[in-house]
Design a protein around this motif. Structure first.
Motif, PDB file in Angstrom:
ATOM      1  N   ALA A   1      -6.145   7.259  10.363  1.00 56.55           N
ATOM      2  CA  ALA A   1      -6.972   7.348   9.008  1.00 56.55           C
ATOM      3  C   ALA A   1      -6.851   6.601   8.181  1.00 56.55           C
ATOM      4  CB  ALA A   1      -6.804   8.747   8.749  1.00 56.55           C
ATOM      5  N   PHE A   2      -6.353   5.402   8.430  1.00 53.07           N
ATOM      6  CA  PHE A   2      -6.180   4.140   7.485  1.00 53.07           C
ATOM      7  C   PHE A   2      -7.614   3.692   7.035  1.00 53.07           C
ATOM      8  CE2 PHE A   2      -1.921   3.638   9.009  1.00 53.07           C
ATOM      9  CZ  PHE A   2      -0.977   3.250   7.705  1.00 53.07           C
ATOM     10  N   GLN A   3      -7.750   3.434   5.702  1.00 56.34           N
ATOM     11  CA  GLN A   3      -8.996   2.617   5.400  1.00 56.34           C
ATOM     12  C   GLN A   3      -8.887   1.208   4.954  1.00 56.34           C
ATOM     13  OE1 GLN A   3     -11.929   4.566   5.476  1.00 56.34           O
ATOM     14  NE2 GLN A   3     -11.658   6.640   4.670  1.00 56.34           N
ATOM     15  N   LYS A   4      -9.860   0.506   4.993  1.00 54.11           N
ATOM     16  CA  LYS A   4      -9.868  -0.727   4.436  1.00 54.11           C
ATOM     17  C   LYS A   4      -8.865  -0.815   2.864  1.00 54.11           C
ATOM     18  CE  LYS A   4     -14.075  -2.298   6.264  1.00 54.11           C
ATOM     19  NZ  LYS A   4     -15.285  -2.761   5.827  1.00 54.11           N
ATOM     20  N   TRP A   5      -8.870  -0.048   2.123  1.00 52.67           N
ATOM     21  CA  TRP A   5      -8.155  -0.145   0.943  1.00 52.67           C
ATOM     22  C   TRP A   5      -6.974   0.708   0.637  1.00 52.67           C
ATOM     23  CZ3 TRP A   5     -13.258   2.261   1.642  1.00 52.67           C
ATOM     24  CH2 TRP A   5     -13.295   3.603   1.949  1.00 52.67           C
ATOM     25  N   SER A   6      -6.715   1.154   1.794  1.00 51.21           N
ATOM     26  CA  SER A   6      -5.184   1.712   2.292  1.00 51.21           C
ATOM     27  C   SER A   6      -4.162   0.913   1.985  1.00 51.21           C
ATOM     28  CB  SER A   6      -5.089   2.339   3.571  1.00 51.21           C
ATOM     29  OG  SER A   6      -5.939   3.442   3.750  1.00 51.21           O
ATOM     30  N   SER A   7      -3.029   1.430   1.602  1.00 47.03           N
ATOM     31  CA  SER A   7      -1.903   0.750   1.170  1.00 47.03           C
ATOM     32  C   SER A   7      -1.263  -0.056   2.607  1.00 47.03           C
ATOM     33  CB  SER A   7      -0.669   1.696   0.965  1.00 47.03           C
ATOM     34  OG  SER A   7       0.589   0.961   0.888  1.00 47.03           O
ATOM     35  N   LEU A   8      -1.333  -1.680   1.971  1.00 45.51           N
ATOM     36  CA  LEU A   8      -0.644  -2.468   2.931  1.00 45.51           C
ATOM     37  C   LEU A   8       0.763  -2.208   3.434  1.00 45.51           C
ATOM     38  CD1 LEU A   8      -1.247  -5.120   4.597  1.00 45.51           C
ATOM     39  CD2 LEU A   8      -0.566  -6.485   2.508  1.00 45.51           C
ATOM     40  N   ALA A   9       1.453  -1.696   2.504  1.00 50.19           N
ATOM     41  CA  ALA A   9       3.026  -1.387   2.548  1.00 50.19           C
ATOM     42  C   ALA A   9       2.955  -0.455   3.680  1.00 50.19           C
ATOM     43  CB  ALA A   9       3.705  -1.038   1.374  1.00 50.19           C
ATOM     44  N   GLU A  10       2.142   0.602   3.798  1.00 47.68           N
ATOM     45  CA  GLU A  10       2.112   1.725   4.840  1.00 47.68           C
ATOM     46  C   GLU A  10       1.779   1.440   6.043  1.00 47.68           C
ATOM     47  OE1 GLU A  10       3.596   4.470   4.067  1.00 47.68           O
ATOM     48  OE2 GLU A  10       3.593   4.371   1.874  1.00 47.68           O
ATOM     49  N   MET A  11       0.727   0.280   6.173  1.00 43.90           N
ATOM     50  CA  MET A  11       0.489  -0.151   7.557  1.00 43.90           C
ATOM     51  C   MET A  11       1.580  -1.016   8.123  1.00 43.90           C
ATOM     52  SD  MET A  11      -2.792  -2.604   8.529  1.00 43.90           S
ATOM     53  CE  MET A  11      -3.227  -2.939  10.233  1.00 43.90           C
ATOM     54  N   ARG A  12       2.343  -1.675   7.274  1.00 44.43           N
ATOM     55  CA  ARG A  12       3.422  -2.334   7.677  1.00 44.43           C
ATOM     56  C   ARG A  12       4.396  -1.400   8.260  1.00 44.43           C
ATOM     57  NH1 ARG A  12       8.413  -2.955   5.787  1.00 44.43           N
ATOM     58  NH2 ARG A  12       9.710  -5.242   6.457  1.00 44.43           N
ATOM     59  N   ARG A  13       4.635  -0.329   7.458  1.00 47.42           N
ATOM     60  CA  ARG A  13       5.787   0.690   8.094  1.00 47.42           C
ATOM     61  C   ARG A  13       5.253   1.223   9.454  1.00 47.42           C
ATOM     62  NH1 ARG A  13       8.389   4.677   3.542  1.00 47.42           N
ATOM     63  NH2 ARG A  13       9.072   3.044   2.227  1.00 47.42           N
ATOM     64  N   TYR A  14       4.001   1.429   9.427  1.00 47.02           N
ATOM     65  CA  TYR A  14       3.210   1.870  10.816  1.00 47.02           C
ATOM     66  C   TYR A  14       3.590   0.871  11.986  1.00 47.02           C
ATOM     67  CZ  TYR A  14       1.352   6.386  10.076  1.00 47.02           C
ATOM     68  OH  TYR A  14       0.972   7.762   9.748  1.00 47.02           O
TER      69      TYR A  14
ATOM     70  N   ALA B   1       8.904  -8.691   3.518  1.00 48.16           N
ATOM     71  CA  ALA B   1       9.638  -7.522   2.954  1.00 48.16           C
ATOM     72  C   ALA B   1       8.657  -6.509   2.274  1.00 48.16           C
ATOM     73  CB  ALA B   1      10.633  -8.165   1.930  1.00 48.16           C
ATOM     74  N   GLU B   2       8.925  -5.414   2.335  1.00 43.86           N
ATOM     75  CA  GLU B   2       8.173  -4.374   1.904  1.00 43.86           C
ATOM     76  C   GLU B   2       7.794  -4.339   0.434  1.00 43.86           C
ATOM     77  OE1 GLU B   2       8.086   0.450   1.034  1.00 43.86           O
ATOM     78  OE2 GLU B   2       8.070  -0.230   3.327  1.00 43.86           O
ATOM     79  N   GLU B   3       8.858  -4.904  -0.299  1.00 44.28           N
ATOM     80  CA  GLU B   3       8.917  -5.110  -1.745  1.00 44.28           C
ATOM     81  C   GLU B   3       8.139  -6.204  -2.532  1.00 44.28           C
ATOM     82  OE1 GLU B   3      11.711  -5.104   0.109  1.00 44.28           O
ATOM     83  OE2 GLU B   3      12.178  -3.031  -0.315  1.00 44.28           O
ATOM     84  N   SER B   4       7.816  -7.126  -1.333  1.00 48.15           N
ATOM     85  CA  SER B   4       6.747  -8.332  -1.803  1.00 48.15           C
ATOM     86  C   SER B   4       5.441  -7.813  -1.649  1.00 48.15           C
ATOM     87  CB  SER B   4       7.162  -9.388  -0.600  1.00 48.15           C
ATOM     88  OG  SER B   4       6.579  -9.207   0.514  1.00 48.15           O
ATOM     89  N   LEU B   5       4.914  -6.789  -1.190  1.00 47.82           N
ATOM     90  CA  LEU B   5       3.690  -6.189  -1.124  1.00 47.82           C
ATOM     91  C   LEU B   5       2.882  -5.567  -2.126  1.00 47.82           C
ATOM     92  CD1 LEU B   5       3.625  -5.238   2.770  1.00 47.82           C
ATOM     93  CD2 LEU B   5       3.167  -7.344   1.862  1.00 47.82           C
ATOM     94  N   GLY B   6       4.105  -5.109  -3.083  1.00 42.25           N
ATOM     95  CA  GLY B   6       3.571  -4.272  -4.329  1.00 42.25           C
ATOM     96  C   GLY B   6       2.441  -3.147  -3.804  1.00 42.25           C
ATOM     97  N   ASN B   7       1.379  -3.004  -4.712  1.00 40.61           N
ATOM     98  CA  ASN B   7       0.414  -1.997  -4.188  1.00 40.61           C
ATOM     99  C   ASN B   7      -0.699  -2.639  -3.532  1.00 40.61           C
ATOM    100  OD1 ASN B   7      -0.526  -3.447  -6.350  1.00 40.61           O
ATOM    101  ND2 ASN B   7      -1.029  -1.575  -7.571  1.00 40.61           N
ATOM    102  N   LYS B   8      -0.581  -3.682  -2.842  1.00 47.84           N
ATOM    103  CA  LYS B   8      -1.681  -4.277  -2.218  1.00 47.84           C
ATOM    104  C   LYS B   8      -2.597  -3.666  -1.151  1.00 47.84           C
ATOM    105  CE  LYS B   8      -0.177  -9.412  -2.415  1.00 47.84           C
ATOM    106  NZ  LYS B   8       0.544 -10.345  -1.512  1.00 47.84           N
TER     107      LYS B   8
END
Length: 532
Positions: A175-188, A144-151
């Motif tokens: 253009a994702f970086q290592k420090w980018s949002s995990l939640a955004e990567m999941r959406r992609y 769930a996206e909600e479980s990822l917080g700002n990881k």
């Protein structure tokens, strides 16, 4: 909240702050679907040219510039429907959508030189993921996206993941970086799972016939002006008064404040749509012999406006995670204008791709992680046959080059090209071209370009229509469109549909998102692909 039943839409005025694709789309839907008169729709733009991140400009003598190029795909349901209403500038009998589809039937993305090392092509038929990384990939898709917080992405995957073919393809493409949002990567991963199988060769990626300013923005502007929509360029909004009823939590925008000291008082029939934040704010162009300058918040209009609005109410979001860490959000791009075909001829022979079919070529051993794209020529309608253009960018501009002993941020256009030639091992080939003055290169500093991928929490992006809002909405990449992916034109157009179709009584619904994540065919293909 459809609250216009008691309003006279023949008298309604709507003010759109910013002229990016979200505002342009909103103007079309307001006039076409909501019944607002075109002459009563005002687009207020700080700059002197519309389009936001959909840009492209230049001429032969001074060189051409695109700050970036938006990749498309067939399942941008909102975007392609929008462009189905816009006549092409070159042939008004067809739409921009049909023009783009026809173009992509002729020039199909099939990158054959996606990743390079030491100037040679890397075999990318395998993504190179370990069993654990494959498992982590699949787990991320279904949590769930909600479980990822700002990881951050680096909080989920092991260090070796960032040396895989998959990561190099992913980070350079999106253009994702290592420090980018995990939640955004999941959406992609969920949104584009139908593309995972062909990701290594850019399969399924679509582009417009020319740069997006000429292919999309100019025809949209012409269409809207013919409908009476008023473009007020060079008109910066610095604040908006919003009346908040403490007892009912009803929120109503009352006054728009402009930088020129004037103000717009909103009547009972009026609305304001706000593009909060921008990835192209505060950009600066360098030149062949001067670096681009890194600007920031003080030169920004949209970020300063959002900060003022966010201070008024928590439902207006929190811009700080997106704009307070420029060193983690910036990257630099460059556009090369060649008055000679030597470079393009070399790349065509080297890659096996004619222009317009190869897409991104990434130098994995580049300290800057440099990538280039050779679009189909001409990339501009006013581009002569003997002029060739390509675009590139680097994700790590604070690192010194492998050849040029400067950070990318410190480099002139000439030095950026020297670094590129070094990685391609074509310095000797290109030296005569440079010495003959047959090349130009313009670097661009982009301080906020990766802002939309910064780690964030629910609520940091405001809802398109915040709770209690009666006559205003947020638009664009920093408003919340659940499940969809930022850094896409689709996302911006979706927020426009959400704003218009929920604030106004129409017979229209927001287009559903294409749901490939629940299609067994695409899931199986994706699983096979990551196991290659």
């Amino acid at each position: 909240m459809k609250n216009n039943k008691d309003r006279d839409l023949s008298k309604a005025k709507v003010y759109l702050i910013g002229s990016g694709i979200a505002s342009l789309a909103s103007a079309l839907y307001l006039e076409k679907d909501a019944g607002v008169l075109g002459k009563n729709i005002y687009i207020l733009e700080k700059d002197n040219i519309p389009g936001g991140a959909l840009d492209g400009a230049g001429e032969r003598e001074k060189g051409f510039v695109v700050r970036g190029g938006r990749m498309h795909e067939i399942h941008y349901e909102c975007y392609w429907e929008l462009l189905s209403h816009i006549p092409s500038l070159e042939d008004e009998s067809i739409s921009v959508r049909d023009e783009s589809f026809e173009f992509n039937e002729r020039f199909v993305s099939n990158g054959q030189a996606r990743l390079l090392k030491e100037g040679k092509k890397i075999d990318v038929s395998s993504y190179g993921l370990s069993l654990k990384q494959q498992s982590d990939f699949l787990k991320l898709t279904f949590v769930a996206e909600e479980s990822l917080g700002n990881k951050r992405i680096m909080d989920w995957f092991d260090a070796d993941f960032f040396e895989t073919n998959f990561w190099y393809i992913w980070t350079s493409m999106f253009a994702f970086q290592k420090w980018s949002s995990l939640a955004e990567m999941r959406r992609y991963m969920k949104r584009f799972i139908h593309l995972v199988d062909g990701l290594y060769k850019l399969g399924g990626v679509m582009r417009t016939k020319y740069n997006q300013y000429d292919s999309v923005v100019r025809p949209m502007k012409k269409y809207l002006e013919q409908k009476g929509v008023q473009f007020q360029m060079g008109n910066e909004v610095i604040d908006i008064d919003i009346d908040i009823d403490i007892a009912t939590d009803i929120k109503t925008a009352t006054v728009i404040h402009l930088k020129n000291k004037s103000e717009i008082v909103l009547g009972e029939n009026d609305y304001v749509f706000i593009t909060n934040g921008s990835i192209t704010e505060s950009t600066d162009n360098g030149s062949w012999d001067t670096p681009a300058k890194l600007k920031g918040m003080t030169e920004s209009g949209s970020w300063m406006l959002w900060k003022k609005l966010a201070a008024k109410d928590k439902t207006f979001g929190n811009p700080s995670p997106f704009c307070d860490n420029i060193d983690l959000q910036k990257w630099y791009s460059f556009t090369a204008t060649m008055y000679d075909s030597t470079f393009q001829d070399y790349m065509e022979n080297f890659s096996g791709n004619v222009d317009g079919t190869g897409g991104l070529v990434t130098m994995t051993d580049s300290n800057w992680l440099m990538s280039i794209v050779i679009a189909r020529q001409p990339h501009f309608p006013n581009q002569a046959d003997d002029v060739k253009i390509f675009w590139g960018y680097g994700l790590y501009p604070d690192r010194k080059g492998n050849f040029i002993n400067k950070t990318m941020a410190e480099c002139t256009g000439a030095e950026m090209l020297e670094e590129l030639y070094y990685h391609l091992k074509i310095q000797d080939l290109m030296m005569p071209i440079t010495e003959a003055g047959k090349v130009n290169c313009i670097p661009v500093a982009m301080p906020f370009v990766d802002s939309l991928f910064m780690p964030r929490k629910p609520g940091d992006r405001p809802d398109v229509i915040p709770a209690g809002a009666t006559n205003f909405a947020f638009l664009g990449q920093f408003a919340e469109a659940p499940k969809d992916c930022v850094f896409t034109v689709e996302y911006s157009v979706r927020t426009a549909q959400m704003a218009v179709y929920n604030l106004f009584d129409t017979d229209k619904e927001v287009h559903p998102m294409y749901d490939s994540a629940h299609n067994p065919k695409y899931l199986l293909r994706a699983i096979k692909a990551i196991h290659r």
